[in-house]
Design an enzyme around this catalytic site. Sequence first.
Site, PDB file in Angstrom:
ATOM      1  CD  GLU A 120      -2.856  -1.358   2.289  1.00 44.02           C
ATOM      2  OE1 GLU A 120      -2.851  -0.485   3.156  1.00 44.02           O
ATOM      3  OE2 GLU A 120      -3.593  -2.350   2.318  1.00 44.02           O
TER       4      GLU A 120
ATOM      5  CG  ASN B  91      -0.745  -6.781  -1.642  1.00 47.67           C
ATOM      6  OD1 ASN B  91      -1.374  -7.263  -2.587  1.00 47.67           O
ATOM      7  ND2 ASN B  91      -1.221  -6.760  -0.403  1.00 47.67           N
TER       8      ASN B  91
ATOM      9  CG  HIS C 216      -9.992  -5.460   0.204  1.00 48.61           C
ATOM     10  ND1 HIS C 216     -10.306  -6.590   0.943  1.00 48.61           N
ATOM     11  CD2 HIS C 216      -8.673  -5.233   0.416  1.00 48.61           C
ATOM     12  CE1 HIS C 216      -9.216  -7.016   1.571  1.00 48.61           C
ATOM     13  NE2 HIS C 216      -8.214  -6.217   1.270  1.00 48.61           N
TER      14      HIS C 216
ATOM     15  CD  GLU D 162      -4.853  -7.711   1.295  1.00 48.78           C
ATOM     16  OE1 GLU D 162      -5.721  -6.976   1.796  1.00 48.78           O
ATOM     17  OE2 GLU D 162      -3.625  -7.520   1.446  1.00 48.78           O
TER      18      GLU D 162
ATOM     19  CG  ASP E 249     -13.024  -8.602   1.078  1.00 47.31           C
ATOM     20  OD1 ASP E 249     -12.880  -7.626   0.317  1.00 47.31           O
ATOM     21  OD2 ASP E 249     -12.556  -8.627   2.229  1.00 47.31           O
TER      22      ASP E 249
HETATM   23  O1  G3I Z   1      -3.999  -7.489  18.337  1.00 49.81           O
HETATM   24  C1  G3I Z   1      -4.832  -6.474  18.909  1.00 49.81           C
HETATM   25  C2  G3I Z   1      -5.308  -6.923  20.228  1.00 49.81           C
HETATM   26  O2  G3I Z   1      -4.219  -7.047  21.099  1.00 49.81           O
HETATM   27  C3  G3I Z   1      -6.326  -5.895  20.754  1.00 49.81           C
HETATM   28  O3  G3I Z   1      -6.876  -6.361  21.939  1.00 49.81           O
HETATM   29  C4  G3I Z   1      -7.455  -5.694  19.742  1.00 49.81           C
HETATM   30  C5  G3I Z   1      -8.430  -4.614  20.177  1.00 49.81           C
HETATM   31  O4  G3I Z   1      -9.108  -4.084  19.069  1.00 49.81           O
HETATM   32  O5  G3I Z   1      -6.893  -5.281  18.544  1.00 49.81           O
HETATM   33  C6  G3I Z   1      -6.002  -6.242  18.005  1.00 49.81           C
HETATM   34  O6  G3I Z   1      -5.494  -5.772  16.823  1.00 49.81           O
HETATM   35  C7  G3I Z   1      -6.369  -5.780  15.730  1.00 49.81           C
HETATM   36  C8  G3I Z   1      -5.745  -6.625  14.642  1.00 49.81           C
HETATM   37  O7  G3I Z   1      -6.536  -6.551  13.477  1.00 49.81           O
HETATM   38  C9  G3I Z   1      -5.586  -8.080  15.047  1.00 49.81           C
HETATM   39  O8  G3I Z   1      -6.826  -8.637  15.313  1.00 49.81           O
HETATM   40  C10 G3I Z   1      -6.547  -4.349  15.245  1.00 49.81           C
HETATM   41  O9  G3I Z   1      -7.257  -3.614  16.214  1.00 49.81           O
HETATM   42  C11 G3I Z   1      -7.298  -4.350  13.941  1.00 49.81           C
HETATM   43  O10 G3I Z   1      -7.289  -3.022  13.420  1.00 49.81           O
HETATM   44  C12 G3I Z   1      -6.613  -5.236  12.943  1.00 49.81           C
HETATM   45  O11 G3I Z   1      -7.335  -5.201  11.761  1.00 49.81           O
HETATM   46  C13 G3I Z   1      -6.683  -5.742  10.637  1.00 49.81           C
HETATM   47  C14 G3I Z   1      -6.370  -4.649   9.632  1.00 49.81           C
HETATM   48  O12 G3I Z   1      -5.802  -5.219   8.472  1.00 49.81           O
HETATM   49  C15 G3I Z   1      -5.410  -3.622  10.208  1.00 49.81           C
HETATM   50  O13 G3I Z   1      -4.972  -2.767   9.297  1.00 49.81           O
HETATM   51  C16 G3I Z   1      -7.621  -6.758  10.007  1.00 49.81           C
HETATM   52  O14 G3I Z   1      -7.782  -7.864  10.901  1.00 49.81           O
HETATM   53  C17 G3I Z   1      -7.035  -7.254   8.690  1.00 49.81           C
HETATM   54  O15 G3I Z   1      -7.993  -8.035   8.036  1.00 49.81           O
HETATM   55  C18 G3I Z   1      -6.697  -6.069   7.807  1.00 49.81           C
HETATM   56  O16 G3I Z   1      -6.099  -6.549   6.649  1.00 49.81           O
HETATM   57  C19 G3I Z   1      -5.718  -5.576   5.680  1.00 49.81           C
HETATM   58  C20 G3I Z   1      -4.451  -6.067   5.043  1.00 49.81           C
HETATM   59  O17 G3I Z   1      -3.475  -6.304   6.022  1.00 49.81           O
HETATM   60  C21 G3I Z   1      -3.942  -5.080   4.004  1.00 49.81           C
HETATM   61  N1  G3I Z   1      -4.972  -4.771   3.058  1.00 49.81           N
HETATM   62  C22 G3I Z   1      -6.246  -4.352   3.595  1.00 49.81           C
HETATM   63  C23 G3I Z   1      -6.770  -5.373   4.587  1.00 49.81           C
HETATM   64  C24 G3I Z   1      -8.128  -4.963   5.134  1.00 49.81           C
HETATM   65  O18 G3I Z   1      -8.035  -3.811   5.893  1.00 49.81           O
END
Ligand code: G3I
Length: 481
Positions: free
Chosen positions: A178, A219, A255, A283, A285
């Site tokens: 990104e 990516n 996405h 990715e 969806d």
């Molecule tokens: O790990 C912490 C945890 O310790 C905490 O308690 C919890 C509270 O909200 O948050 C946890 O972290 C979260 C993490 O996912 C792991 O579950 C973050 O808040 C959350 O923001 C994060 O979201 C991820 C996101 O990327 C972050 O940018 C999504 O799961 C994931 O699907 C998403 O994936 C991205 C790709 O990496 C890049 N392309 C876009 C795609 C969708 O956004």
Amino acid sequence: MTNERGTTMIPLVRRAAVVLATSAALLSGSLVTGAAQAAQPPAAEPGAAAATLRDAAEEQGRFVGTAVADGRLGNGTYTGIASREFSSVTAENVMKWDAIEPSRGSFNFAPGDRLVDFAQAGGQQVWGHTLVWHSQLPGWVANGGFNQTQLTQVMNNHITTVMDHYEGDVAYWDVVNEAFNEDGTLRSSVFSDTLGSGFIGTAFRTARAADPDAKLCINDYNTEGVGAKSNGLYNLVSSLLSQGVPIDCVGFQSHFILDQIPSTFQTNLQRFADLGLEVVITELDIRMNLPADSAKLQRQAAQFASVTRTCLAVSACRGITVWGFSDADSWVPGVFDGQGAACLYDQNYQAKPAFGAMLTALGGEPGGGDPGDPDPPAGPCQVTWRVTSRWNAGSVVEVGIRTTAAVNGWSATFALPSGHRVTSGWNAVFSQSGATVTAANAPYNGNVGAGGTIGFGFQTDNGGQYTPPTVSLNGTACTAA
Ligand code: G3I
């Protein structure tokens, strides 16, 4: 040859699970607990239409992947689908910088290792996501106040340490993620602000040196159609290639929003392919406004099929990864208010129309082949026994037992050749007495409905090519499937 995780490095081949003697707790007499992993089902019979995404994709010479959430690896329903349907897994979060190097020089590989172990047990490729990204970046990097020399060192050390650790285990890496704005200019980040646009070339050169065999990808999202952003990406990639920067592939996240798949998707993929690169849908969806209804789900199905056909139409499009396979685990509702239902399976892990449409687009057939064969089985249970990998001092065996009647708690017994020992296993609790091995249900997979399949796998300490033995389920001998 071994990497930093102690993995014996064997080239990734289809369904050749590379499960390692070094990581296997040797069974000292009796008990091995099952890891939360599922055995994959047998491949389709020759001539039969493939019934799983992974078999169908393989027949097209492609992989089909899913992002995997670490927190779901203990859920048997989740792992069962992930192993059965997908030939590639991407770390949804556990290989990101904040997860893997939360403080400088302190690396947490355990969750990533869990994913690699899961993948190898199921004969799946691992896609590493991601090394250099402005998001999910720990404060010590984002706000560290590093100068150019220091940040280069920090970035290179991160790339090198992570790739060394997973060398031979991770087939593709999203090296840079990104990096672009919507208008095709370079996004402002601590990397571009401190190092200039040269950080991308530096990252790729460092990555190639760290693991010369891994495929290195850039990516991004909203780059699927021809437009300002994809033009920016195209220009940058062309220029990097002309400078000899080692880039192997471009990932198109995809996405999508229902009814908004770009009409220039194939043309766009093809122009990147024409640069000599692999292209991958990384990715996928397709989200919709909630609530979902059958008309929207049918259109979504048609659009999953169309995206699949787009990849198949471009020979350099090596695979398609969905960003989670179930609406229960999707990132979408948490980010886009009122939107969701973006995946192949619903909240209850039931296949949606999109699943069948994608399978059909890949040349498979829902219910075709062996898995999900609707013919009523003969006898109380039927067994498939597959040696998926062998080396001089070990074998990996995957067992599927289809039960005619529902079972509430199960125990499968079989004999190994004299002297052979089970050293580790998954999806069951193993014990061994002499030659007789007992695999009993794990706490999470004891109840299996009529016509359901029990799947488990194990590793032994001997590279023998086992003839399928008689397997008994709850004391009754099963037939071979
Ligand atoms: O790990 C912490 C945890 O310790 C905490 O308690 C919890 C509270 O909200 O948050 C946890 O972290 C979260 C993490 O996912 C792991 O579950 C973050 O808040 C959350 O923001 C994060 O979201 C991820 C996101 O990327 C972050 O940018 C999504 O799961 C994931 O699907 C998403 O994936 C991205 C790709 O990496 C890049 N392309 C876009 C795609 C969708 O956004």
